[in-house]
Design a protein around this motif. Structure first.
Motif, PDB file in Angstrom:
ATOM      1  N   ALA A   1       0.749  -0.971  -0.046  1.00  0.00           N
ATOM      2  CA  ALA A   1       0.048   0.092   0.074  1.00  0.00           C
ATOM      3  C   ALA A   1       0.852   1.230  -0.061  1.00  0.00           C
ATOM      4  O   ALA A   1       0.586   2.102  -0.763  1.00  0.00           O
ATOM      5  N   GLU A   2       1.863   1.408   0.645  1.00  0.00           N
ATOM      6  CA  GLU A   2       2.681   2.711   0.874  1.00  0.00           C
ATOM      7  C   GLU A   2       3.416   2.733  -0.533  1.00  0.00           C
ATOM      8  O   GLU A   2       3.505   4.028  -0.923  1.00  0.00           O
ATOM      9  N   THR A   3       4.004   1.615  -1.288  1.00  0.00           N
ATOM     10  CA  THR A   3       4.656   1.644  -2.260  1.00  0.00           C
ATOM     11  C   THR A   3       3.553   2.210  -3.278  1.00  0.00           C
ATOM     12  O   THR A   3       4.041   3.113  -4.278  1.00  0.00           O
ATOM     13  N   ALA A   4       2.373   1.622  -3.180  1.00  0.00           N
ATOM     14  CA  ALA A   4       1.263   2.279  -4.499  1.00  0.00           C
ATOM     15  C   ALA A   4       1.112   3.691  -4.304  1.00  0.00           C
ATOM     16  O   ALA A   4       0.792   4.392  -5.207  1.00  0.00           O
ATOM     17  N   ILE A   5       0.993   4.310  -2.924  1.00  0.00           N
ATOM     18  CA  ILE A   5       0.556   5.527  -2.652  1.00  0.00           C
ATOM     19  C   ILE A   5       1.665   6.469  -3.079  1.00  0.00           C
ATOM     20  O   ILE A   5       1.754   7.465  -3.799  1.00  0.00           O
ATOM     21  N   GLN A   6       3.113   6.077  -2.905  1.00  0.00           N
ATOM     22  CA  GLN A   6       4.115   6.835  -3.186  1.00  0.00           C
ATOM     23  C   GLN A   6       4.272   6.905  -4.642  1.00  0.00           C
ATOM     24  O   GLN A   6       4.696   8.187  -5.334  1.00  0.00           O
ATOM     25  N   SER A   7       4.084   5.833  -5.390  1.00  0.00           N
ATOM     26  CA  SER A   7       4.148   5.653  -6.689  1.00  0.00           C
ATOM     27  C   SER A   7       3.328   6.446  -7.375  1.00  0.00           C
ATOM     28  O   SER A   7       3.542   7.354  -8.387  1.00  0.00           O
ATOM     29  N   THR A   8       2.047   6.621  -7.084  1.00  0.00           N
ATOM     30  CA  THR A   8       0.825   7.209  -7.667  1.00  0.00           C
ATOM     31  C   THR A   8       0.916   8.838  -7.193  1.00  0.00           C
ATOM     32  O   THR A   8       0.916   9.524  -8.179  1.00  0.00           O
ATOM     33  N   ALA A   9       1.452   9.106  -6.218  1.00  0.00           N
ATOM     34  CA  ALA A   9       1.686  10.425  -5.853  1.00  0.00           C
ATOM     35  C   ALA A   9       2.945  11.282  -6.472  1.00  0.00           C
ATOM     36  O   ALA A   9       2.767  12.427  -6.979  1.00  0.00           O
ATOM     37  N   ARG A  10       3.855  10.408  -7.161  1.00  0.00           N
ATOM     38  CA  ARG A  10       4.953  10.981  -7.745  1.00  0.00           C
ATOM     39  C   ARG A  10       4.613  11.597  -9.115  1.00  0.00           C
ATOM     40  O   ARG A  10       4.926  12.694  -9.671  1.00  0.00           O
ATOM     41  N   GLY A  11       3.538  10.932 -10.102  1.00  0.00           N
ATOM     42  CA  GLY A  11       3.153  11.414 -11.227  1.00  0.00           C
ATOM     43  C   GLY A  11       1.611  11.865 -11.212  1.00  0.00           C
ATOM     44  O   GLY A  11       1.011  12.022 -12.156  1.00  0.00           O
ATOM     45  N   ALA A  12       1.339  12.358  -9.933  1.00  0.00           N
ATOM     46  CA  ALA A  12      -0.544  12.483  -9.956  1.00  0.00           C
ATOM     47  C   ALA A  12      -0.583  13.983 -10.470  1.00  0.00           C
ATOM     48  O   ALA A  12       0.071  14.956 -10.307  1.00  0.00           O
ATOM     49  N   ASP A  13      -1.686  14.198 -11.270  1.00  0.00           N
ATOM     50  CA  ASP A  13      -2.341  15.315 -11.630  1.00  0.00           C
ATOM     51  C   ASP A  13      -3.371  15.908 -10.331  1.00  0.00           C
ATOM     52  O   ASP A  13      -3.398  15.162  -9.540  1.00  0.00           O
ATOM     53  N   PHE A  14      -3.840  16.865 -10.675  1.00  0.00           N
ATOM     54  CA  PHE A  14      -4.708  17.664  -9.574  1.00  0.00           C
ATOM     55  C   PHE A  14      -5.727  16.553  -9.386  1.00  0.00           C
ATOM     56  O   PHE A  14      -6.045  16.552  -8.031  1.00  0.00           O
ATOM     57  N   ALA A  15      -6.400  16.236 -10.054  1.00  0.00           N
ATOM     58  CA  ALA A  15      -7.451  15.226  -9.680  1.00  0.00           C
ATOM     59  C   ALA A  15      -7.389  13.916  -8.929  1.00  0.00           C
ATOM     60  O   ALA A  15      -7.769  13.679  -8.100  1.00  0.00           O
ATOM     61  N   THR A  16      -5.937  13.401  -9.172  1.00  0.00           N
ATOM     62  CA  THR A  16      -5.554  12.270  -8.609  1.00  0.00           C
ATOM     63  C   THR A  16      -5.365  12.971  -7.067  1.00  0.00           C
ATOM     64  O   THR A  16      -5.407  12.087  -6.125  1.00  0.00           O
ATOM     65  N   TRP A  17      -4.665  13.907  -6.804  1.00  0.00           N
ATOM     66  CA  TRP A  17      -4.247  14.354  -5.626  1.00  0.00           C
ATOM     67  C   TRP A  17      -5.558  14.694  -4.838  1.00  0.00           C
ATOM     68  O   TRP A  17      -5.374  14.511  -3.747  1.00  0.00           O
ATOM     69  N   GLU A  18      -6.463  15.151  -5.594  1.00  0.00           N
ATOM     70  CA  GLU A  18      -7.484  15.379  -4.811  1.00  0.00           C
ATOM     71  C   GLU A  18      -8.361  14.003  -4.330  1.00  0.00           C
ATOM     72  O   GLU A  18      -8.829  14.004  -3.223  1.00  0.00           O
ATOM     73  N   ARG A  19      -8.197  13.113  -5.258  1.00  0.00           N
ATOM     74  CA  ARG A  19      -8.770  11.741  -4.696  1.00  0.00           C
ATOM     75  C   ARG A  19      -8.075  11.186  -3.567  1.00  0.00           C
ATOM     76  O   ARG A  19      -8.638  10.522  -2.648  1.00  0.00           O
ATOM     77  N   MET A  20      -6.720  11.268  -3.440  1.00  0.00           N
ATOM     78  CA  MET A  20      -5.774  10.780  -2.471  1.00  0.00           C
ATOM     79  C   MET A  20      -6.167  11.683  -1.266  1.00  0.00           C
ATOM     80  O   MET A  20      -6.287  11.135  -0.068  1.00  0.00           O
ATOM     81  N   ARG A  21      -6.420  12.921  -1.382  1.00  0.00           N
ATOM     82  CA  ARG A  21      -6.877  13.690  -0.408  1.00  0.00           C
ATOM     83  C   ARG A  21      -7.962  13.121   0.455  1.00  0.00           C
ATOM     84  O   ARG A  21      -7.807  13.058   1.745  1.00  0.00           O
ATOM     85  N   VAL A  22      -8.978  13.070  -0.147  1.00  0.00           N
ATOM     86  CA  VAL A  22     -10.228  12.385   0.257  1.00  0.00           C
ATOM     87  C   VAL A  22     -10.079  11.147   0.830  1.00  0.00           C
ATOM     88  O   VAL A  22     -10.694  10.750   1.807  1.00  0.00           O
ATOM     89  N   ALA A  23      -9.404  10.130   0.070  1.00  0.00           N
ATOM     90  CA  ALA A  23      -9.107   8.894   0.735  1.00  0.00           C
ATOM     91  C   ALA A  23      -8.403   8.627   2.011  1.00  0.00           C
ATOM     92  O   ALA A  23      -8.908   8.256   3.058  1.00  0.00           O
TER      93      ALA A  23
END
Length: 204
Positions: free
Chosen positions: A174-196
């Protein structure tokens, strides 16, 4: 008394003491070449961790550190490979400027290939905890620093899986998945991560 001069020496038996020692050049070379045969797992872990302060003190060059850690990255003991990645994490920014990142990516891919082949990139039911923890680091480093396509695809897919349903993502990745996703995330993905993250935060 010794009958003959030892071929090399290691001053921290079993890696159990909290002190730093500086191997002579002959010992350094032999340990790097024959570590699995002549050192215990604890001694190998301690040896890898000692490379960083030796670099910082000027007793070890950067290219020698990379050569030695590449050798230890093929170790069959997962904790030794984790120690190698910890050292790389510490030296990446000061020693690897952006123009050298592609060469560093090739170095990471080559060095971690034995670990990748031995433990894979996805969980297995029979894995010991140490293997699961090291695999997560290997996957992250192959994806983030090694820029390996397969590892990046797996990490990104796990990131999307985590955002859709955190319980569906393997806990050890899970931590690896989060870090990998955050590295190239656009605004919409960052917002999804914040909500999650806010939804998953403990409620007082």
């Amino acid at each position: 008394p010794l009958e003959a001069r030892p071929a090399c020496s290691h001053a921290n038996a079993h890696g159990s003491c909290y002190y730093l020692w500086e191997p002579d050049p002959e010992s350094l070379s032999r340990i790097g070449a024959e570590a699995v045969e002549i050192l215990t797992p604890g001694e190998r872990i301690a040896f890898v961790h000692d490379l960083l302060p030796l670099l910082q003190s000027g007793s070890l060059s950067g290219d020698r550190l990379l050569d030695l850690t590449a050798r230890f990255a093929s170790d069959p003991v997962p904790e030794v490979v984790t120690a190698v990645i910890d050292v790389w994490q510490a030296i990446r920014d000061p020693l690897v400027p952006e123009p050298l990142r592609e060469e560093f990516a090739l170095f990471v891919r080559s060095s971690l290939q034995p670990a990748r082949a031995r433990w894979g990139l996805l969980p297995r039911a029979e894995d010991p905890i140490a293997v699961a923890q090291t695999r997560a680091k290997v996957l992250l480093w192959l994806a983030r620093e090694g820029r390996e396509e397969r590892a990046t695809a797996i990490a990104d897919s796990l990131g999307r899986l985590y955002l859709d349903d955190p319980a569906a993502c393997p806990p050890d990745l899970a931590e690896t998945a989060i870090q990998s996703t955050a590295r190239g995330a656009d605004f919409a993905t960052w917002e999804r991560m914040r909500v999650a993250f806010e939804a998953a935060a403990p409620q007082e």
